[in-house]
Scaffold this active site. Structure first.
Site, PDB file in Angstrom:
ATOM      1  N   ASP A  56       0.696  -1.188   0.039  1.00  0.00           N
ATOM      2  CA  ASP A  56      -0.054   0.019  -0.066  1.00  0.00           C
ATOM      3  C   ASP A  56       0.708   1.351   0.028  1.00  0.00           C
ATOM      4  O   ASP A  56       2.185   1.225   0.630  1.00  0.00           O
ATOM      5  CB  ASP A  56      -0.970   0.095   1.164  1.00  0.00           C
ATOM      6  N   TYR A  84       6.608  -8.259   8.789  1.00  0.00           N
ATOM      7  CA  TYR A  84       6.327  -6.813   8.930  1.00  0.00           C
ATOM      8  C   TYR A  84       6.433  -6.250  10.320  1.00  0.00           C
ATOM      9  O   TYR A  84       6.496  -6.963  11.283  1.00  0.00           O
ATOM     10  CB  TYR A  84       4.569  -6.653   8.543  1.00  0.00           C
ATOM     11  N   ASP A  98      -7.137   1.344   8.054  1.00  0.00           N
ATOM     12  CA  ASP A  98      -5.999   2.180   8.306  1.00  0.00           C
ATOM     13  C   ASP A  98      -6.241   3.525   8.041  1.00  0.00           C
ATOM     14  O   ASP A  98      -7.479   3.710   8.408  1.00  0.00           O
ATOM     15  CB  ASP A  98      -5.067   1.525   7.170  1.00  0.00           C
ATOM     16  N   ARG A 190      -3.985  -5.165   7.596  1.00  0.00           N
ATOM     17  CA  ARG A 190      -4.838  -4.021   8.189  1.00  0.00           C
ATOM     18  C   ARG A 190      -6.149  -5.027   8.492  1.00  0.00           C
ATOM     19  O   ARG A 190      -6.660  -4.423   9.524  1.00  0.00           O
ATOM     20  CB  ARG A 190      -5.541  -3.529   7.002  1.00  0.00           C
TER      21      ARG A 190
END
Length: 281
Positions: A56, A84, A98, A190
């Protein structure tokens, strides 16, 4: 991808770059910059370049970019395990899970303790079922889900199995929690933020996301041994513009290289801001 300055490059047979995608760039922005530099170097108007595993715009970190025949490796490369670092804000939710959309609900979070967060994370370790975000590229009747969501239409997405072999709390400064996640292809961080918030009963959304590993490629700050380290965009452009080339003879016969003047150097391309692209993993 860690490249030696003296290594000859063959963009046609295929090169695999791992770059550190900057904040607010789409994955396509990064591809466009590298592809433009390669096209200028080869003197061609079109050249095949693609990426493995979308990030993203509000995420940073490792993005794998393949050239030429190496684009055939994209499915294999993006199927690798991903890691992550994510920051969640407790007590508030957004439709996109988000910062792409505004907060749509708030709930008390002051009673949540660090121990409760650790216990909640443990419940997401292993094989889980996850419902993708409606603001995602999942297809519904041939159309991307986010197109329905942006028009305010309600859509129902089916859950899918994903794997989270590792998940841990790095820091907790209420209402924010920073976590490390190792997950399989197709995991939406997310959506994980949403589900952790629901498990805690206070709601949550993602406020920061950095991908620090894809398969055998890691972010620049990683000290993991045996990993290919991601380059900055500028480093990748410098290598593309200056490395010695070793291209197939048959390709050169049809595409003679332009004369390279000493002052030649890839110039930054003008980049248009674009809307969020919708995959975490």
């Amino acid at each position: 991808m860690t490249m030696q300055p003296d290594r000859k490059l063959d963009f046609v047979s295929g090169e695999v770059f791992a770059v550190d995608k900057p904040l607010r760039w789409t994955s396509f922005d990064a591809v466009k910059r590298l592809r433009g530099a390669i096209q200028r170097r080869l003197g061609v108007r079109k050249f095949k370049v693609g990426h493995a595993g979308t990030l993203d715009p509000l995420a940073t970190g490792v993005l794998i970019i393949c050239t030429g025949k190496a684009t055939k490796l994209i499915d294999e490369l993006q199927s690798g395990e991903k890691e992550y670092i994510a920051t969640l804000k407790l007590g508030a939710t957004t439709p996109s899970f988000d910062l792409e959309t505004e907060i749509d609900s708030r709930r008390p979070w002051q009673h949540i303790t660090e121990e409760q967060v650790r216990e909640a994370l443990g419940r997401f370790r292993g094989q889980i079922l996850q419902v993708p975000p409606v603001y995602s590229a999942v297809k519904i009747d041939g159309k991307r889900a986010y197109k329905f969501a942006r028009k305010g239409k309600e859509v129902e997405l089916k859950s899918k199995a994903v794997s989270i072999p590792e998940i841990e709390l790095i820091s907790f400064a209420a209402p924010e929690a920073t976590i490390r996640v190792v997950c399989s292809k197709g995991t939406y961080i997310r959506a994980l933020a949403r589900d952790i918030g629901e498990d805690l009963g206070c709601g949550a959304h993602l406020t920061a996301l950095r991908r620090i590993r894809v398969g055998r490629f890691s972010a620049p700050e990683s000290s993991a041994e045996g990993m290919g380290q991601a380059l900055s965009i500028d480093e990748a452009l410098e290598i593309i513009g200056s490395a010695e080339l070793s291209l197939p003879d048959e390709w050169l016969a049809e595409h003679p290289l332009p004369e390279k003047r000493p002052a030649d150097r890839p110039q930054p391309e003008k980049r248009e801001e674009s809307k969020m692209h919708i995959l975490d993993s």
